[in-house]
Enzyme design. Structure first.
Site, PDB file in Angstrom:
ATOM      1  CE  LYS A   1     -63.258 -37.318  57.205  1.00 60.61           C
ATOM      2  NZ  LYS A   1     -64.456 -37.747  57.923  1.00 60.61           N
TER       3      LYS A   1
ATOM      4  CG  ASN B   1     -60.082 -41.011  63.108  1.00 59.14           C
ATOM      5  OD1 ASN B   1     -59.772 -41.437  62.006  1.00 59.14           O
ATOM      6  ND2 ASN B   1     -61.345 -40.772  63.438  1.00 59.14           N
TER       7      ASN B   1
ATOM      8  NE  ARG C   1     -62.211 -51.028  60.408  1.00 51.31           N
ATOM      9  CZ  ARG C   1     -62.585 -49.819  59.994  1.00 51.31           C
ATOM     10  NH1 ARG C   1     -63.865 -49.562  59.797  1.00 51.31           N
ATOM     11  NH2 ARG C   1     -61.697 -48.877  59.790  1.00 51.31           N
TER      12      ARG C   1
ATOM     13  CG  HIS D   1     -68.970 -41.410  60.471  1.00 52.44           C
ATOM     14  ND1 HIS D   1     -69.470 -42.682  60.691  1.00 52.44           N
ATOM     15  CD2 HIS D   1     -67.628 -41.519  60.510  1.00 52.44           C
ATOM     16  CE1 HIS D   1     -68.456 -43.515  60.856  1.00 52.44           C
ATOM     17  NE2 HIS D   1     -67.337 -42.841  60.767  1.00 52.44           N
ATOM     18  CB  SER D   2     -68.884 -42.575  55.257  1.00 49.92           C
ATOM     19  OG  SER D   2     -68.681 -43.764  54.515  1.00 49.92           O
ATOM     20  CG  ASN D   3     -67.240 -48.166  59.046  1.00 47.15           C
ATOM     21  OD1 ASN D   3     -67.583 -49.294  59.335  1.00 47.15           O
ATOM     22  ND2 ASN D   3     -65.981 -47.779  59.143  1.00 47.15           N
TER      23      ASN D   3
ATOM     24  CB  THR E   1     -65.373 -47.689  72.314  1.00 39.87           C
ATOM     25  OG1 THR E   1     -64.839 -46.576  73.046  1.00 39.87           O
ATOM     26  CG2 THR E   1     -64.292 -48.264  71.423  1.00 39.87           C
TER      27      THR E   1
ATOM     28  CD  GLU F   1     -64.206 -36.108  60.864  1.00 40.57           C
ATOM     29  OE1 GLU F   1     -64.541 -37.267  61.176  1.00 40.57           O
ATOM     30  OE2 GLU F   1     -64.239 -35.685  59.697  1.00 40.57           O
TER      31      GLU F   1
ATOM     32  CG  ASN G   1     -66.639 -39.729  63.189  1.00 34.94           C
ATOM     33  OD1 ASN G   1     -65.678 -39.112  62.763  1.00 34.94           O
ATOM     34  ND2 ASN G   1     -66.601 -41.041  63.383  1.00 34.94           N
TER      35      ASN G   1
ATOM     36  CG  HIS H   1     -65.424 -45.436  53.492  1.00 34.96           C
ATOM     37  ND1 HIS H   1     -65.969 -44.556  54.393  1.00 34.96           N
ATOM     38  CD2 HIS H   1     -64.231 -45.835  54.026  1.00 34.96           C
ATOM     39  CE1 HIS H   1     -65.142 -44.416  55.425  1.00 34.96           C
ATOM     40  NE2 HIS H   1     -64.093 -45.184  55.222  1.00 34.96           N
TER      41      HIS H   1
ATOM     42  CE1 TYR I   1     -62.121 -40.059  55.182  1.00 31.85           C
ATOM     43  CE2 TYR I   1     -64.232 -41.200  55.183  1.00 31.85           C
ATOM     44  CZ  TYR I   1     -63.156 -40.693  55.868  1.00 31.85           C
ATOM     45  OH  TYR I   1     -63.088 -40.819  57.232  1.00 31.85           O
TER      46      TYR I   1
ATOM     47  CE  LYS J   1     -60.432 -41.632  58.529  1.00 33.76           C
ATOM     48  NZ  LYS J   1     -61.359 -41.338  59.664  1.00 33.76           N
TER      49      LYS J   1
ATOM     50  CG  HIS K   1     -59.568 -49.905  55.923  1.00 33.19           C
ATOM     51  ND1 HIS K   1     -60.733 -49.573  55.256  1.00 33.19           N
ATOM     52  CD2 HIS K   1     -59.440 -48.975  56.921  1.00 33.19           C
ATOM     53  CE1 HIS K   1     -61.268 -48.507  55.806  1.00 33.19           C
ATOM     54  NE2 HIS K   1     -60.492 -48.119  56.819  1.00 33.19           N
TER      55      HIS K   1
ATOM     56  CG  ASP L   1     -61.195 -37.741  61.002  1.00 32.87           C
ATOM     57  OD1 ASP L   1     -60.856 -37.494  62.174  1.00 32.87           O
ATOM     58  OD2 ASP L   1     -61.899 -38.727  60.687  1.00 32.87           O
TER      59      ASP L   1
ATOM     60  CG  ASP M   1     -72.946 -43.483  60.902  1.00 38.04           C
ATOM     61  OD1 ASP M   1     -73.922 -44.209  60.590  1.00 38.04           O
ATOM     62  OD2 ASP M   1     -71.776 -43.805  60.667  1.00 38.04           O
TER      63      ASP M   1
END
Length: 424
Positions: A191, A223, A404, A320-322, A104, A246, A269, A349, A149, A193, A29, A221, A293
């Site tokens: 959870k 990803n 971002r 889900h969260s952003n 995407t 996940e 997600n 988050h 998280y 990441k 981030h 997760d 989401d």
């Protein structure tokens, strides 16, 4: 006499707020997260609010939609959605999804329409003097449980002072982070990441968490940074320690293969993020849990529609969260509170945000036992603090971020960084 709910004015305000150096499969981030705050005002003076992503391309689409919505009745969600759809019909720009390249394939129409739908429901709730949860069918639960998280992270952004959470680059430091989160927020699920360290090191971290919190539901997760074979190996290693795994591997083919070999449910997600993804995921038996989401799925009513479809096919739900602000948290609370089959604690988050970095008035959200009460006031039950909004908008102007870019930021410090899926 009923108030005139014709949309007369829409204001879209991009904002930036501080974000820690949280590591993930596509990078890290940046020092600021980008969001947009939407205010929809009716002819009778009722204002509803929504929140969305803040990338430049997404902002341009929000502006197209806003112009098309002037004159539409905020009580007619179908007319609003059709107006947004027409406005986007000739949009040929790619990207602008707000998710740093991880997701995407969500629906552009749903992403753009969502904050306006939330604002319209806020207007309707204020008009009739009821909370949005009542418009969604009423509460299934009065408070919504969230998971803590956990992130591998640097101690600070390069050149900046360390943040309150400190460094977390190994199992011991993640356990320390978890202890702080559980102590401060009371979380009853955790959870991690993943997709950051070697898969074996991340499995060791989960094992350390399971030893420290033996009764705590755990998730990881990566990803889709793991290959199918790695995901199967790690999934078998973590049998009995995860409530779900996940997005361990790329694509529905990869997910289906992993699911046929590991003992725990699989959640996503990334690969089921729009309604047209559901038939294939069902036919391939690729997933067990959809992480819903509202920002992906077209708002709160569509989230309820997703819940009905999931129930029909025997799937479970979480959320889900952003990186988000208080308007999104309020919307998440209403829809999660009104959806009986959200079966797992939701992601958020929220702990990673500075307490004074928000746009809502007061401090309406309190975590008790890891859960937050659904607001009971009319509409969303929260209002904008325009002084806070102005401050975060001024910060947006000052930092001059347009997108971002977790990968670009990481490669500034590690030019060899590889963000590809399935790389381990």
């Amino acid at each position: 006499m009923a108030a005139d709910t014709t949309i007369s004015t829409i204001r879209i305000t991009p904002v930036a707020f501080s974000d820690p150096p949280l590591l993930n499969s596509v990078g890290v981030h940046e020092p600021y997260a980008l969001r947009s705050i939407i205010e929809v005002e009716t002819a009778s003076g009722i204002t509803g609010i929504g929140e969305s992503y803040g990338s430049a391309v997404h902002l341009s689409r929000l502006d197209l939609a806003a112009r098309a919505l002037i004159g539409v009745d905020a009580e007619s969600l179908l007319a609003m959605r059709c107006a947004v759809s027409r406005a986007l019909a000739d949009d040929s720009v790619r990207g602008g999804d707000g998710m740093a390249g991880m997701v995407t394939t969500s629906s552009t129409l749903d992403r753009v329409y969502s904050p306006f739908e939330v604002a319209a429901l806020d207007i309707q709730g204020q008009q009739f003097g009821v909370p949005v949860s009542s418009l969604l069918g009423g509460l299934a639960r009065e408070s919504v449980p969230f998971s803590g998280y956990l992130f591998y992270k640097w101690s600070a952004h390069p050149g900046m002072e360390p943040d309150q959470w400190g460094e977390a680059l190994n199992a011991s430091q993640i356990v320390d982070q978890a202890e702080k989160m559980v102590s401060e927020y009371g979380f009853t699920a955790l959870k991690l990441k993943g997709g950051v360290l070697r898969p074996e090191d991340e499995a060791e971290t989960v094992e350390a968490l399971a030893e420290r919190f033996p009764d705590m539901p755990l998730r990881i997760d990566p990803n889709a940074a793991w290959s199918v074979s790695t995901a199967i190996k790690i999934g078998k290693r973590l049998e009995g320690k995860l409530e779900y795994l996940e997005d361990p591997a790329p694509g529905l083919d990869g997910m289906a293969e992993v699911r046929s070999h590991v003992p725990m449910p699989l959640a996503t997600n990334m690969f089921v993020v729009a309604f047209d993804h559901i038939p294939e995921s069902v036919s391939r038996e690729a997933i067990d849990i959809i992480l819903s989401d509202p920002h992906f799925w077209g708002g709160l009513e569509h989230t309820k529609l997703l819940a009905g479809i999931a129930s029909t096919f025997g799937m479970n739900l979480s959320m889900h969260s952003n990186s988000h602000l208080g308007v999104s948290l309020a919307a998440m609370l209403h829809v999660a509170g009104a959806t009986p089959n959200i079966d797992y604690a939701c992601d958020t988050h929220w702990p990673w945000k500075k307490p004074d970095d928000d746009v809502v008035s007061g401090t309406p959200f309190t975590f008790e036992g890891g859960a937050v009460s659904v607001p009971t006031g009319p509409g969303l039950g929260v209002s904008l603090d325009h002084e806070k909004l102005s401050r975060l908008h001024e910060q947006y102007v000052k930092v001059e971020m347009l997108e971002r870019d977790d990968t670009g930021y990481m490669q500034t410090y590690d030019p060899t960084f590889d963000p590809s899926m399935g790389r381990w």
